[in-house]
Design a protein around this motif. Structure first.
Motif, short mmCIF file in Angstrom:
data_model
loop_
_atom_site.label_atom_id
_atom_site.label_comp_id
_atom_site.label_asym_id
_atom_site.label_seq_id
_atom_site.Cartn_x
_atom_site.Cartn_y
_atom_site.Cartn_z
N THR A 361 0.84 -1.20 0.00
CA THR A 361 0.00 0.00 0.00
C THR A 361 0.87 1.25 0.00
N ILE A 362 0.46 2.22 -0.81
CA ILE A 362 1.17 3.49 -0.86
C ILE A 362 0.20 4.60 -0.46
N ASP A 363 0.64 5.49 0.41
CA ASP A 363 -0.24 6.54 0.93
C ASP A 363 -0.09 7.86 0.18
N THR A 364 1.13 8.17 -0.27
CA THR A 364 1.36 9.44 -0.98
C THR A 364 2.23 9.19 -2.20
N ALA A 365 2.09 10.06 -3.18
CA ALA A 365 2.91 9.99 -4.39
C ALA A 365 2.97 11.37 -5.01
N PHE A 366 4.01 11.58 -5.83
CA PHE A 366 4.21 12.89 -6.45
C PHE A 366 4.53 12.69 -7.94
N ALA A 367 4.63 13.80 -8.65
CA ALA A 367 4.86 13.75 -10.10
C ALA A 367 6.08 12.87 -10.41
N GLY A 368 5.91 12.00 -11.35
CA GLY A 368 6.94 11.04 -11.72
C GLY A 368 6.70 9.66 -11.17
N ASP A 369 5.96 9.57 -10.06
CA ASP A 369 5.67 8.27 -9.47
C ASP A 369 4.65 7.50 -10.30
N VAL A 370 4.69 6.18 -10.15
CA VAL A 370 3.69 5.31 -10.76
C VAL A 370 2.91 4.65 -9.64
N ILE A 371 1.60 4.84 -9.64
CA ILE A 371 0.75 4.23 -8.64
C ILE A 371 -0.18 3.24 -9.32
N ALA A 372 -0.57 2.23 -8.59
CA ALA A 372 -1.46 1.20 -9.11
C ALA A 372 -2.79 1.29 -8.37
N LEU A 373 -3.85 1.61 -9.09
CA LEU A 373 -5.19 1.72 -8.52
C LEU A 373 -5.91 0.38 -8.69
#
Length: 541
Positions: A361-373
């Motif tokens: 689980t990821i709580d925060t991310a910023f420009a450039g990051d890859v998140i999986a929904l």
């Protein structure tokens, strides 16, 4: 010659400062150039893993971290892209491993829409190969700066100066080596650092499963140890200086030159310097232009681009995951975003970072990051998500398909599963799904860049959706976009058939071959038959 270190972020606004720490890049290459092995080696040197494995390892060596699908592990090739998030030297590296096989070029193209830089991986014996050239054209079209890594220097190969000349002559990219090998390909002694100076002698570790042992030698020590091989390397470096093959940041970022490094991913030679080069030279995220060409500032509220869909990564839950490149602002898990295509809210309760097949689980991310929904059933490749001021990023074009098959369910009693599976694979972009009034929805036409995509479809339909299918080839090799006025006429011509691409409702005409296409265009010049994009470059057929 100087190499700029990454920017200090202590006094910048949070979103801008965090974005400055990000390096988001892909590895592109021809099949068998060692791409997945390099991905493992980078993760190993960043201390993200403790032991690297080769795809076809020996003994108890595992498969590569990024190849998580059963078919990938069985065949020893990368079929789908994988995201690896690595913390290294106060930076966050988002490494997107891509399929090397030409049949999966479309997946690679979608990944290239989500990165800020690329590593072009070359086999020291083969140099620039067809798939490498194709992917480089895509990277150039996207304005992505390229770092070149000449791999497999521990095996027999070509002369280093010959490889540099090929890069410049064939793709017009000026090579600027950052290091230089001591010893010909197959007799790899070590590397001279052209930026900071000094010689690093490499020593193998058993099987290359752990970081290579490095020994720093002075010039006098190197001359004593390496003899004439050292002298030859110095002469070649002197020649590089005379021809001006020195790194220039402006031309690199403009896509006119490429920093070049030599090494061997399997034995982890030269990988540490490649990792440092990514941190120092690869650009941080910059404002991304929307569909109207207006850049959205990094500090603007959250926005993201869906560049990949993947189902059933978790066999226990049959999930559907959307990979999103964060383009601006800050992401917080649980925030409610707007889906630009529908205008509807999209909740982000379940959000994860991915490391190959592992997720957390990821709580925060910023420009450039890859998140999986997770459970992103409403999303498709190319969709935009945003918070605050609306934004719609340009869609990701599809490759022009060249292979076509009719799919039919083997078990009529499982037609519902058949339809669900076909729709799922279409939305993921595994294949393009076309329908026609003649065949109906019970026999959709699958359109692909390469025939291996059909093997993936058959495997997933049987094992994930429990709906085995049979595939019948169609004798078409060219697809063109048409309109409602031209469609009835084209459909009545010999050697042509008009279908609808379901995902965007466009009309496509399929033609037997390029010769037949030219005949139709000659005899019916008023009919609309527009070329499709082939990886960002117009199909030349």
């Amino acid at each position: 010659m100087t190499v700029a270190a990454h920017t200090s972020t202590s006094k910048l606004p949070e979103a801008v400062g965090e974005a400055a720490r990000r390096r988001t890049f892909a590895v592109i290459s021809h099949p068998d150039a060692g791409k997945s092995t390099l991905t493992e080696a980078l993760a190993l040197h960043a201390a993200a893993i403790t032991s690297a494995g080769a795809v076809h390892g020996k003994g108890d060596r595992k498969g590569v971290t990024s190849d998580w699908m059963e078919m990938e592990q069985a065949r020893g090739i990368s079929i789908t892209s994988a995201a690896l998030r690595i913390d290294y030297d106060d930076c966050v590296l988002n490494l997107l491993d891509t399929p090397g096989h030409a049949d999966f070029s479309e997946d690679t193209y979608r990944v290239l829409a989500a990165v800020d830089a690329a590593i072009m991986l070359l086999d020291s014996a083969k140099g620039l190969e067809p798939q490498t050239l194709k992917l480089f054209d895509v990277a150039r079209n996207q304005g992505i700066p390229v770092i070149t890594f000449v791999n497999k220097w521990d095996r027999p190969g070509r002369e280093p100066l010959e490889l540099l000349d090929e890069i410049e002559q064939r793709i017009g990219l000026r090579p600027t080596p950052l290091n230089w090998p001591v010893g010909i390909a197959g007799d790899f002694r070590g590397l001279i650092d052209r930026v900071e100076g000094g010689y690093t002698k490499m020593r193998r570790t058993p099987g290359g499963a752990t970081r290579a042992e490095e020994e720093r030698l002075s010039d006098d020590q190197a001359e004593q140890v390496e003899g004439e091989t050292w002298t030859q390397a110095l002469e070649e470096i002197e020649l590089l200086g005379e021809i001006g093959a020195d790194f220039d940041e402006e031309s690199f970022l403009a896509g006119k030159s490429s920093p070049v490094l030599f090494g061997a991913a399997l034995t982890n030679f030269g990988v540490a310097q490649l990792l440092r080069t990514l941190v120092d030279l690869a650009p941080a995220p910059k404002p991304r232009s929307d569909a109207e060409g207006t850049p959205r500032p990094i500090e603007a509220p959250f926005s993201g681009l869906v560049f990949k869909m993947q189902a059933n990564m978790d066999k226990q839950h049959r999930d559907r995951m959307a990979f999103v490149r964060v383009c601006s602002g800050r992401f917080d898990r649980g925030m409610v975003l707007t889906h630009a295509a529908s205008g509807r809210p999209f909740a982000t309760k379940y959000t994860q970072a991915v490391f190959g097949s592992e997720r957390h689980t990821i709580d925060t991310a910023f420009a450039g990051d890859v998140i999986a929904l997770v459970n992103a059933h409403a999303l498709s490749v190319g969709d935009t998500l945003y918070e605050g001021k609306p934004v719609h990023f340009p869609p990701i074009p599809s490759f022009a398909p060249e292979h076509f098959m009719v799919a039919r369910a083997l078990d009529a009693g499982r037609y519902k599963q058949f339809r669900r599976g076909i729709e799922q694979l279409d939305s993921e972009g595994v294949v393009q799904v076309l329908v026609s009034d003649v065949r109906g929805e019970q026999a959709p036409v699958l359109a692909a860049v390469g025939p291996l995509q059909f093997d993936v479809v058959k495997h997933r339909m049987e094992h994930e959706f429990r709906a085995p299918i049979e595939l019948s080839p169609l004798d078409y090799a060219v697809a063109r976009r048409t309109d409602a006025a031209s469609a009835p006429i084209l459909h009545g011509l010999s050697g042509a058939e008009v279908l609808t691409r379901r995902s965007d409702d466009e009309l496509l005409v399929l033609v037997h071959n390029k010769w037949r296409l030219k005949v139709i265009q000659r005899d019916q010049p008023d009919l609309v038959m527009e070329a499709l994009l082939a990886g960002g470059v117009e199909d030349s057929a």
